[in-house]
Design a protein around this motif. Sequence first.
Motif, PDB file in Angstrom:
ATOM      1  N   THR A  94       0.836  -1.203   0.000  1.00  0.00           N
ATOM      2  CA  THR A  94       0.000   0.000   0.000  1.00  0.00           C
ATOM      3  C   THR A  94       0.866   1.246   0.000  1.00  0.00           C
ATOM      4  OG1 THR A  94      -1.788  -1.129   1.141  1.00  0.00           O
ATOM      5  CG2 THR A  94      -1.752   1.266   1.254  1.00  0.00           C
ATOM      6  N   LYS A  95       1.907   1.262   0.847  1.00  0.00           N
ATOM      7  CA  LYS A  95       2.779   2.427   0.931  1.00  0.00           C
ATOM      8  C   LYS A  95       3.499   2.657  -0.396  1.00  0.00           C
ATOM      9  CE  LYS A  95       3.589   2.241   5.920  1.00  0.00           C
ATOM     10  NZ  LYS A  95       4.612   2.032   6.984  1.00  0.00           N
ATOM     11  N   LEU A 103       4.309   5.640  -5.409  1.00  0.00           N
ATOM     12  CA  LEU A 103       4.386   5.718  -6.863  1.00  0.00           C
ATOM     13  C   LEU A 103       3.381   6.716  -7.418  1.00  0.00           C
ATOM     14  CD1 LEU A 103       4.817   1.936  -7.769  1.00  0.00           C
ATOM     15  CD2 LEU A 103       6.504   3.749  -8.086  1.00  0.00           C
ATOM     16  N   LEU A 104       2.175   6.741  -6.824  1.00  0.00           N
ATOM     17  CA  LEU A 104       1.161   7.695  -7.279  1.00  0.00           C
ATOM     18  C   LEU A 104       1.642   9.117  -7.064  1.00  0.00           C
ATOM     19  CD1 LEU A 104      -1.660   8.348  -8.332  1.00  0.00           C
ATOM     20  CD2 LEU A 104      -2.466   8.223  -5.980  1.00  0.00           C
ATOM     21  N   LEU A 105       2.243   9.374  -5.903  1.00  0.00           N
ATOM     22  CA  LEU A 105       2.716  10.718  -5.609  1.00  0.00           C
ATOM     23  C   LEU A 105       3.841  11.126  -6.555  1.00  0.00           C
ATOM     24  CD1 LEU A 105       2.673  10.600  -1.712  1.00  0.00           C
ATOM     25  CD2 LEU A 105       1.148  11.889  -3.208  1.00  0.00           C
ATOM     26  N   ILE A 106       4.714  10.176  -6.913  1.00  0.00           N
ATOM     27  CA  ILE A 106       5.775  10.477  -7.866  1.00  0.00           C
ATOM     28  C   ILE A 106       5.186  10.855  -9.219  1.00  0.00           C
ATOM     29  CG2 ILE A 106       7.680   9.464  -9.196  1.00  0.00           C
ATOM     30  CD1 ILE A 106       8.333   7.791  -6.688  1.00  0.00           C
ATOM     31  N   CYS A 107       4.171  10.077  -9.643  1.00  0.00           N
ATOM     32  CA  CYS A 107       3.508  10.372 -10.916  1.00  0.00           C
ATOM     33  C   CYS A 107       2.861  11.746 -10.899  1.00  0.00           C
ATOM     34  CB  CYS A 107       2.458   9.307 -11.243  1.00  0.00           C
ATOM     35  SG  CYS A 107       3.156   7.682 -11.598  1.00  0.00           S
ATOM     36  N   ASP A 112     -13.082  -0.910  -4.314  1.00  0.00           N
ATOM     37  CA  ASP A 112     -11.792  -1.338  -4.837  1.00  0.00           C
ATOM     38  C   ASP A 112     -10.827  -0.157  -4.796  1.00  0.00           C
ATOM     39  OD1 ASP A 112      -9.583  -2.008  -6.509  1.00  0.00           O
ATOM     40  OD2 ASP A 112     -10.798  -3.578  -7.437  1.00  0.00           O
ATOM     41  N   PRO A 113      -9.867  -0.140  -3.862  1.00  0.00           N
ATOM     42  CA  PRO A 113      -8.976   1.022  -3.720  1.00  0.00           C
ATOM     43  C   PRO A 113      -8.165   1.320  -4.972  1.00  0.00           C
ATOM     44  CG  PRO A 113      -8.835  -0.399  -1.791  1.00  0.00           C
ATOM     45  CD  PRO A 113      -9.614  -1.153  -2.823  1.00  0.00           C
ATOM     46  N   LEU A 114      -7.693   0.293  -5.668  1.00  0.00           N
ATOM     47  CA  LEU A 114      -6.879   0.540  -6.855  1.00  0.00           C
ATOM     48  C   LEU A 114      -7.687   1.218  -7.955  1.00  0.00           C
ATOM     49  CD1 LEU A 114      -4.741  -2.733  -7.066  1.00  0.00           C
ATOM     50  CD2 LEU A 114      -4.101  -0.503  -6.124  1.00  0.00           C
ATOM     51  N   ILE A 115      -8.925   0.774  -8.130  1.00  0.00           N
ATOM     52  CA  ILE A 115      -9.791   1.422  -9.113  1.00  0.00           C
ATOM     53  C   ILE A 115     -10.099   2.850  -8.683  1.00  0.00           C
ATOM     54  CG2 ILE A 115     -12.115   1.405 -10.107  1.00  0.00           C
ATOM     55  CD1 ILE A 115     -11.926  -1.629 -10.221  1.00  0.00           C
ATOM     56  N   ALA A 116     -10.368   3.056  -7.394  1.00  0.00           N
ATOM     57  CA  ALA A 116     -10.663   4.397  -6.899  1.00  0.00           C
ATOM     58  C   ALA A 116      -9.496   5.348  -7.146  1.00  0.00           C
ATOM     59  CB  ALA A 116     -10.996   4.351  -5.411  1.00  0.00           C
ATOM     60  N   ILE A 117      -8.264   4.883  -6.901  1.00  0.00           N
ATOM     61  CA  ILE A 117      -7.091   5.726  -7.125  1.00  0.00           C
ATOM     62  C   ILE A 117      -6.921   6.024  -8.610  1.00  0.00           C
ATOM     63  CG2 ILE A 117      -4.587   5.888  -6.882  1.00  0.00           C
ATOM     64  CD1 ILE A 117      -6.212   6.149  -4.264  1.00  0.00           C
ATOM     65  N   GLU A 118      -7.182   5.039  -9.464  1.00  0.00           N
ATOM     66  CA  GLU A 118      -7.130   5.282 -10.908  1.00  0.00           C
ATOM     67  C   GLU A 118      -8.189   6.294 -11.324  1.00  0.00           C
ATOM     68  OE1 GLU A 118      -7.351   2.841 -15.175  1.00  0.00           O
ATOM     69  OE2 GLU A 118      -7.375   1.736 -13.273  1.00  0.00           O
ATOM     70  N   ASN A 143     -10.333  -6.001  -0.548  1.00  0.00           N
ATOM     71  CA  ASN A 143     -11.042  -4.824  -1.016  1.00  0.00           C
ATOM     72  C   ASN A 143     -12.269  -4.596  -0.151  1.00  0.00           C
ATOM     73  OD1 ASN A 143      -9.190  -4.715  -3.019  1.00  0.00           O
ATOM     74  ND2 ASN A 143     -10.579  -5.220  -4.686  1.00  0.00           N
ATOM     75  N   THR A 144     -12.283  -3.512   0.581  1.00  0.00           N
ATOM     76  CA  THR A 144     -13.392  -3.199   1.460  1.00  0.00           C
ATOM     77  C   THR A 144     -13.760  -1.741   1.297  1.00  0.00           C
ATOM     78  OG1 THR A 144     -11.911  -2.620   3.291  1.00  0.00           O
ATOM     79  CG2 THR A 144     -12.656  -4.917   3.173  1.00  0.00           C
ATOM     80  N   GLN A 145     -14.970  -1.411   1.709  1.00  0.00           N
ATOM     81  CA  GLN A 145     -15.416  -0.025   1.636  1.00  0.00           C
ATOM     82  C   GLN A 145     -14.545   0.890   2.489  1.00  0.00           C
ATOM     83  OE1 GLN A 145     -20.137  -0.061   1.108  1.00  0.00           O
ATOM     84  NE2 GLN A 145     -19.491  -1.268   2.863  1.00  0.00           N
ATOM     85  N   TRP A 146     -14.224   0.425   3.709  1.00  0.00           N
ATOM     86  CA  TRP A 146     -13.427   1.290   4.586  1.00  0.00           C
ATOM     87  C   TRP A 146     -12.055   1.546   3.990  1.00  0.00           C
ATOM     88  CZ3 TRP A 146      -8.643   0.238   6.364  1.00  0.00           C
ATOM     89  CH2 TRP A 146      -8.223  -1.098   6.424  1.00  0.00           C
ATOM     90  N   GLU A 147     -11.462   0.512   3.354  1.00  0.00           N
ATOM     91  CA  GLU A 147     -10.134   0.686   2.789  1.00  0.00           C
ATOM     92  C   GLU A 147     -10.184   1.617   1.581  1.00  0.00           C
ATOM     93  OE1 GLU A 147      -6.357  -1.993   1.173  1.00  0.00           O
ATOM     94  OE2 GLU A 147      -8.329  -2.914   1.457  1.00  0.00           O
ATOM     95  N   CYS A 148     -11.222   1.465   0.766  1.00  0.00           N
ATOM     96  CA  CYS A 148     -11.368   2.329  -0.403  1.00  0.00           C
ATOM     97  C   CYS A 148     -11.536   3.783   0.031  1.00  0.00           C
ATOM     98  CB  CYS A 148     -12.564   1.873  -1.234  1.00  0.00           C
ATOM     99  SG  CYS A 148     -12.647   2.623  -2.875  1.00  0.00           S
ATOM    100  N   PHE A 149     -12.406   4.012   1.003  1.00  0.00           N
ATOM    101  CA  PHE A 149     -12.624   5.362   1.529  1.00  0.00           C
ATOM    102  C   PHE A 149     -11.330   5.942   2.092  1.00  0.00           C
ATOM    103  CE2 PHE A 149     -13.282   7.657   5.552  1.00  0.00           C
ATOM    104  CZ  PHE A 149     -13.854   8.819   5.076  1.00  0.00           C
ATOM    105  N   THR A 150     -10.642   5.185   2.916  1.00  0.00           N
ATOM    106  CA  THR A 150      -9.441   5.680   3.580  1.00  0.00           C
ATOM    107  C   THR A 150      -8.338   6.001   2.580  1.00  0.00           C
ATOM    108  OG1 THR A 150      -9.964   4.413   5.574  1.00  0.00           O
ATOM    109  CG2 THR A 150      -7.696   5.155   5.315  1.00  0.00           C
ATOM    110  N   ARG A 151      -8.087   5.071   1.665  1.00  0.00           N
ATOM    111  CA  ARG A 151      -7.009   5.288   0.712  1.00  0.00           C
ATOM    112  C   ARG A 151      -7.334   6.407  -0.261  1.00  0.00           C
ATOM    113  NH1 ARG A 151      -4.682  -0.172  -1.714  1.00  0.00           N
ATOM    114  NH2 ARG A 151      -3.423   1.391  -2.799  1.00  0.00           N
TER     115      ARG A 151
END
Length: 373
Positions: free
Chosen positions: A3-4, A9-13, A298-304, A357-365
């Motif tokens: 996760t970190k 990587l997202l922040l670098i992008c 889905d945190p990865l989809i949310a970040i995308e 993949n959980t709602q809480w994780e998606c929200f938090t991330r």
Amino acid sequence: MQTKMSLRLLLICCTLLFPVHQINAAIHPDSLLPVRGLCIEAPRPSGVDSFVTFIHRELGPRKVNTLILRIDFNYQFKSHPELRDSIALSEADVKKMVTVCKQNNITLIPQINLLGHQSWASKTHNLLKKYPEFDETPWVKMPEKYAWPNNDSLYCKSYCSRHPRVHKIVFALVDEICQVFEANTFHAGMDEVFYIGYARCRRCRKKDKAQLFADEVWRIRNHLAAANRTLWIWGDRMLDGHATGMGMWEASHNGTHPSVDQVPKDIVVCDWHYERADKSAVYFAMKGFKVVTCPWRDPLIAIEQLQDMINFRRTATPQLKPLFGGMLQTIWSPNGAFLKEFYNKPQKSSGTGGKSNTQWECFTRLFDTINQL
């Protein structure tokens, strides 16, 4: 660790996309994402104080600025008390949530499902239970045990939008809930409308389904506009599920999609996609709508989706940029269940193939990433 690394990587992008001097010049979060929202079921009375604490301790510090509360019949309506749930929020309960949202600069938007979602599984919701004459498909009987697919293509019941008395009742609910929430914005739902324009309905037969849907959006919008209120709806019925391959849930298979060119342009479209980061926000913006992108669990989809929204705003023309509104995290478990999930943080949710993949994780991330940007 993974996760970190993903966040790093997202922040670098993002640093490559946004030089430091540009970030400093637009440091206010409203410049990055005007809408940073959460959509969740309203609590029951026993859960109001816990939810108020959640708003103050979790939403405020994360700079959430929009909260959609799905109310439906969970309020002690005075205009139509027969439509109240047996245990429902009081005016005092609502004012607690109004107050904490004001303290944290959060716009509070109530939602009542209009048109579709008038039933769920084997249960008919209050409007059609008390006024069965409003049912678009009264010949479809609720099963003792619900299963999908079924012979009646029953997912959720709809009210008939052309019934002469339905709007007098539903608009009374809308007015009352907007007043008690002190809201100048209302969310009407209007997603996953499968029952519309049926030939056996004497009022709707031979009517174009897209036009029926558009007419109902116009009725609701015009009613709200008379009180200087804005309408938000889900966007799935205005997408062509066949042409896009998005299917019958996140888009339409029943002919309502041409309504995208018939509805008013001053509504806000909530564009939800949960399994892929589809780019339909661009479609809605180019059609002239303000649009917000809505992830789920889905945190990865949310970040995308978040990165897409930032890029849309960064690269859009001056005319289109204001139409890319931001992000709206959706929660589909009961309010109290989500708070329990959030604070206990279970590692897996059903239906995700064993992924964490959980709602809480998606929200938090999602919101941690927004605030790190």
